[in-house]
Design an enzyme around this catalytic site. Structure first.
Site, PDB file in Angstrom:
ATOM      1  N   THR A  83      19.949 -12.289  10.211  1.00 21.25           N
ATOM      2  CA  THR A  83      19.304 -13.190  11.016  1.00 21.25           C
ATOM      3  C   THR A  83      19.402 -13.327  12.418  1.00 21.25           C
ATOM      4  O   THR A  83      20.530 -12.662  12.750  1.00 21.25           O
ATOM      5  CB  THR A  83      19.759 -14.732  10.490  1.00 21.25           C
ATOM      6  OG1 THR A  83      19.152 -15.662  11.405  1.00 21.25           O
ATOM      7  CG2 THR A  83      21.281 -14.798  10.541  1.00 21.25           C
ATOM      8  N   CYS A 197      12.632 -13.672  15.022  1.00 18.76           N
ATOM      9  CA  CYS A 197      13.396 -14.284  13.867  1.00 18.76           C
ATOM     10  C   CYS A 197      12.958 -13.468  12.531  1.00 18.76           C
ATOM     11  O   CYS A 197      11.702 -13.102  12.664  1.00 18.76           O
ATOM     12  CB  CYS A 197      12.693 -15.530  13.848  1.00 18.76           C
ATOM     13  SG  CYS A 197      13.041 -16.589  12.419  1.00 18.76           S
TER      14      CYS A 197
END
Length: 230
Positions: A83, A197
């Site tokens: 992430t 992202c």
């Protein structure tokens, strides 16, 4: 082949993409029945998301450090955090373990330099777009100027990530909104746009825009595979 330790679950949707891409890359490079050697520790994203929302980054660091240490004990040769946002605690995680951490911004920055990009747009969570941990690393380490959307656009990008993409929802209207924001960043001088992202790559594809896109999850996977096969 080295064993890859993955800190995942943030969200599991993008972690599944990591797992798939890592194995596909090894199969392509080594052929036959080869697959990636992976140890995955997937956290409960609800706990992390609440701490993010409350600004309790020290608490998130504790969780990820313990997760990284468990991967090291299990035999991982290096670690990746699957992430972008949680790289805000990447330094603490690296300090907690004795094996390398492959930083997602470094994987991205290296590709940008390779492509001759000196000014780039950044999409991601509000934390990634507004805090310095990602943008400053690209500037300080790679000499790249980073542009982010305006405040209204940042709120939209953030809400789509948490209210839709992290829940596995792909909406056409959100895709169009993202494409408009990408075009605006390009109009403001961005030579490309970072999909900062790991869920955004589920929504926007390169064949849907003329602006060069840099999918951080793909670049992170490529860096991890280079390390694993070194």
């Amino acid at each position: 082949m080295k064993t890859i330790g993955i800190i995942g679950g943030m969200s599991w949707e993008s972690t599944a993409t990591y797992y798939q891409k890592l194995n596909q890359a090894v199969k392509q490079l080594k052929g036959g029945f080869h697959s990636a050697k992976i140890i995955l520790n997937s956290v409960d994203f609800a706990e992390i998301e609440e701490l993010q929302r409350l600004g309790k980054w020290t608490e998130t660091a504790i969780i990820l450090c313990e997760t990284a240490k468990s991967l090291e004990r299990a035999g991982a040769d290096f670690v990746i955090i699957a992430t972008n946002t949680m790289h805000t605690v990447a330094e603490q995680v690296q300090e907690a373990i004795n094996i390398p951490l492959i930083h997602i911004a470094d994987a991205t920055g290296a590709k940008l330099v390779e492509q001759g990009i000196t000014k780039v747009g950044l999409l991601g969570t509000a934390f990634t777009m507004e805090q310095a941990f990602y943008k400053q690393r690209l500037t300080d380490k790679f000499g790249i100027e980073v542009l982010v959307p305006n405040e209204v656009q940042r709120k939209l990008v953030h809400s789509v990530i948490y209210d839709e993409l992290c829940l596995g929802k792909i909406n056409q209207s959100s895709k169009l909104d993202y494409k408009d924001i990408i075009e605006d960043l390009a109009a403001n001088g961005a030579q490309g746009v970072i999909l900062g992202c790991t869920e955004i790559g589920l929504l926007v594809k390169q064949n849907e825009t003329d602006v060069p896109l840099f999918d951080t999850s793909q670049l992170h996977v490529e860096a991890a595979i280079r390390e694993a096969l070194e």
